[in-house]
Design an enzyme around this catalytic site. Structure first.
Site, PDB file in Angstrom:
ATOM      1  N   ASP A 218      23.471  19.963  63.082  1.00 44.59           N
ATOM      2  CA  ASP A 218      24.604  20.250  63.972  1.00 44.59           C
ATOM      3  C   ASP A 218      24.549  21.672  64.535  1.00 44.59           C
ATOM      4  O   ASP A 218      23.887  22.551  63.981  1.00 44.59           O
ATOM      5  CB  ASP A 218      25.923  20.138  63.180  1.00 44.59           C
ATOM      6  CG  ASP A 218      26.260  18.705  62.841  1.00 44.59           C
ATOM      7  OD1 ASP A 218      25.389  17.832  63.032  1.00 44.59           O
ATOM      8  OD2 ASP A 218      27.383  18.466  62.360  1.00 44.59           O
ATOM      9  N   ASP A 219      25.302  21.859  65.596  1.00 46.57           N
ATOM     10  CA  ASP A 219      25.697  23.168  66.158  1.00 46.57           C
ATOM     11  C   ASP A 219      24.636  23.849  67.019  1.00 46.57           C
ATOM     12  O   ASP A 219      24.903  24.885  67.616  1.00 46.57           O
ATOM     13  CB  ASP A 219      26.175  24.160  65.074  1.00 46.57           C
ATOM     14  CG  ASP A 219      27.402  23.663  64.333  1.00 46.57           C
ATOM     15  OD1 ASP A 219      27.923  22.594  64.696  1.00 46.57           O
ATOM     16  OD2 ASP A 219      27.818  24.331  63.371  1.00 46.57           O
TER      17      ASP A 219
ATOM     18  N   HIS B 223      28.390  17.073  70.168  1.00 43.36           N
ATOM     19  CA  HIS B 223      29.176  17.745  69.121  1.00 43.36           C
ATOM     20  C   HIS B 223      30.226  18.663  69.774  1.00 43.36           C
ATOM     21  O   HIS B 223      30.566  19.703  69.219  1.00 43.36           O
ATOM     22  CB  HIS B 223      28.208  18.526  68.219  1.00 43.36           C
ATOM     23  CG  HIS B 223      28.788  19.015  66.917  1.00 43.36           C
ATOM     24  ND1 HIS B 223      29.537  18.221  66.087  1.00 43.36           N
ATOM     25  CD2 HIS B 223      28.708  20.231  66.298  1.00 43.36           C
ATOM     26  CE1 HIS B 223      29.895  18.932  65.017  1.00 43.36           C
ATOM     27  NE2 HIS B 223      29.414  20.158  65.128  1.00 43.36           N
TER      28      HIS B 223
ATOM     29  N   HIS C 163      33.109  23.447  70.117  1.00 41.02           N
ATOM     30  CA  HIS C 163      33.288  23.265  68.676  1.00 41.02           C
ATOM     31  C   HIS C 163      34.738  23.440  68.206  1.00 41.02           C
ATOM     32  O   HIS C 163      35.012  24.077  67.173  1.00 41.02           O
ATOM     33  CB  HIS C 163      32.362  24.226  67.908  1.00 41.02           C
ATOM     34  CG  HIS C 163      31.956  23.691  66.569  1.00 41.02           C
ATOM     35  ND1 HIS C 163      32.668  23.950  65.424  1.00 41.02           N
ATOM     36  CD2 HIS C 163      30.927  22.914  66.180  1.00 41.02           C
ATOM     37  CE1 HIS C 163      32.073  23.364  64.395  1.00 41.02           C
ATOM     38  NE2 HIS C 163      31.021  22.716  64.832  1.00 41.02           N
TER      39      HIS C 163
ATOM     40  N   HIS D  35      22.502  22.167  59.485  1.00 43.92           N
ATOM     41  CA  HIS D  35      22.776  22.908  60.725  1.00 43.92           C
ATOM     42  C   HIS D  35      21.508  23.619  61.192  1.00 43.92           C
ATOM     43  O   HIS D  35      20.901  24.350  60.398  1.00 43.92           O
ATOM     44  CB  HIS D  35      23.907  23.924  60.482  1.00 43.92           C
ATOM     45  CG  HIS D  35      25.203  23.270  60.151  1.00 43.92           C
ATOM     46  ND1 HIS D  35      25.487  22.794  58.886  1.00 43.92           N
ATOM     47  CD2 HIS D  35      26.267  22.949  60.931  1.00 43.92           C
ATOM     48  CE1 HIS D  35      26.688  22.233  58.899  1.00 43.92           C
ATOM     49  NE2 HIS D  35      27.181  22.309  60.129  1.00 43.92           N
TER      50      HIS D  35
HETATM   51 ZN    ZN Z   1      29.602  21.718  63.786  1.00 36.67          ZN
END
Ligand code: ZN
Length: 422
Positions: A248-249, A299, A303, A390
């Site tokens: 993620d991210d 995503h 955020h 991540h």
């Molecule tokens: Zn995230």
């Protein structure tokens, strides 16, 4: 030069055919179509100005280029086969059209109903149209065949989205026939654009990949709906166990590339849930992730915790990110993960893709300790697990190799998350 100019390409073609007889040149792969930008452009027998001139081309004529050396290009055009100066032609752009004539449409060597017929293109086939010629003609390419067809036998296709349903992927054929050559495979779960369906075949495009696949290997792209998953399905006894690594991210200009290199080394596939603002900054990396066979998820853009936002703002967060991903790879994301796992009926109501949570949390963002990631995986991973990491922390990239080595040693196949959904 003047006396050559007076010879038309048509007359020259005619003489040429009389002299050599009609031979149908077959390319070994689909040739690239170019357009003449210089008048007159002589066609030489060999790649030399000393060799005989077979005829002349005029600005706007289409040629199919087979082999290009730097100065000379070997071409087929108007019934000729020979060499022209590479500087006299330029690559032509095409638009897809659908053949819209029950009995099919003839391909002619040049734009005239008295010209030699090269073949027939069946109703509902997709052809590439490179341009038109006076008298209602379009210059088209279908598989290995090129030539002119009547423009009134073509129409613009309606494009619909489909998803590859075949677990082994869909094999791409050059034409709508099982005997035509295979030119690639579109991986399982890829969302494709379908331009036509003809006798059990569909013409589809997915980024750079294009061609005919079996229609039975495609399904509705939203059949996974907007359900929520926190883990995948376990496989039946005797089959290989699978887990989905998710990151993620990102993308991150440094860490994501390190992660990609490790995944490649172990032939592992993963899913990247991207933050929109990072997508727009790292488009080349997004493209690389996609081209290396990983799945791309949404995503959100900034955020945020979506359960605190209005429906309109949730939609904006999701749509802007999908659009940025589409801009980078020509495909929409196939899965969604809400930041912090915070979802609600309102959030799901704006989604047309599944929400993916996780079953193994490595807490990599918290401890930033490469070795600890593996201990969380060892404790919790099982068949069908979705593992959360991540791709913005150096410690995650540092710990990944040992995680993969462990999972593969335990007999797990590392797949994209859609592959373990049901
Ligand atoms: Zn995230």
């Amino acid at each position: 030069m003047k006396k050559f100019l007076s010879i038309s390409a048509f007359l020259a073609t005619f003489i040429c055919l009389l002299l050599t007889g009609v031979t149908e040149a077959q390319a070994s792969e689909a040739a690239s179509i170019h357009q003449v930008i210089e008048t007159p452009l002589p066609i030489y027998l060999d790649a030399s100005e000393e060799s005989s001139v077979l005829g002349y081309l005029t600005q706007g004529d289409f040629v199919s280029a087979e082999i290009s050396q730097s100065e000379w290009t070997y071409i087929h055009a108007n019934g000729f086969t020979g060499y022209v100066f590479s500087s006299g032609i330029t690559k032509a752009q095409s638009t897809k059209y659908l053949v819209n004539k029950k009995e099919g449409t003839y391909l002619y060597t040049y734009p005239s109903p008295t010209a030699q017929k090269n073949g027939t293109v069946f109703d509902k086939s997709i052809v590439n149209v490179y341009g038109t010629a006076p008298g209602g003609w379009s210059y088209v390419q279908y598989g290995h065949q090129v030539g002119y067809v009547a423009s009134n036998s073509l129409k613009l296709p309606t494009v619909t989205k489909k998803r590859v349903n075949a677990v082994k992927g869909a094999q791409i054929h050059l034409t709508a026939s099982p005997s035509s050559e295979e030119i690639g495979t579109i991986t399982h779960q890829t969302v494709v654009e379908q331009y036509t369906s003809i006798a059990g075949w569909a013409y589809v495009e997915a980024g750079e990949q294009k061609g005919y696949v079996k229609a039975s290997e495609l399904t509705d792209p939203v059949s996974l709906g907007n359900k929520t998953y926190n883990q995948g399905v376990a496989v039946a006894n005797g089959q290989v166990k699978r887990v989905a690594l998710t990151f993620d991210d990102g993308p991150d200009a440094k860490v994501t590339l390190q992660i990609l290199a490790i995944l490649k080394k172990y032939e592992a596939k993963a899913t990247f849930f991207m933050v929109g603002r990072n997508v727009s900054k790292n488009q080349a990396i997004v493209k690389q992730i996609y081209e290396e066979g990983h799945e791309i998820g949404n995503h959100t853009w900034n955020h945020p915790k979506l359960t605190s936002l209005s429906k309109a703002n949730v939609k904006q967060e999701i749509d802007n990110t999908s659009n940025a991903i589409y801009k980078a790879i020509g495909q929409n994301p196939t899965v969604f993960r809400p930041p912090y796992g915070a979802t609600s009926n309102q959030v799901r109501s704006v989604l047309s893709m599944p929400t993916i949570l996780w079953s193994v949390d490595t807490l990599d963002w918290k401890h930033r300790n490469a070795a600890k990631i593996l201990s969380y995986v060892k404790t919790s991973a099982k068949d069908g697990s979705i593992i959360l990491m991540h791709d913005i922390h150096q410690s995650t990239a540092n710990g990944l190799e040992n995680v993969i080595l462990y999972l593969q040693k335990q007999g797990y196949e590392l797949v994209t998350v859609s592959e373990i959904l049901q």
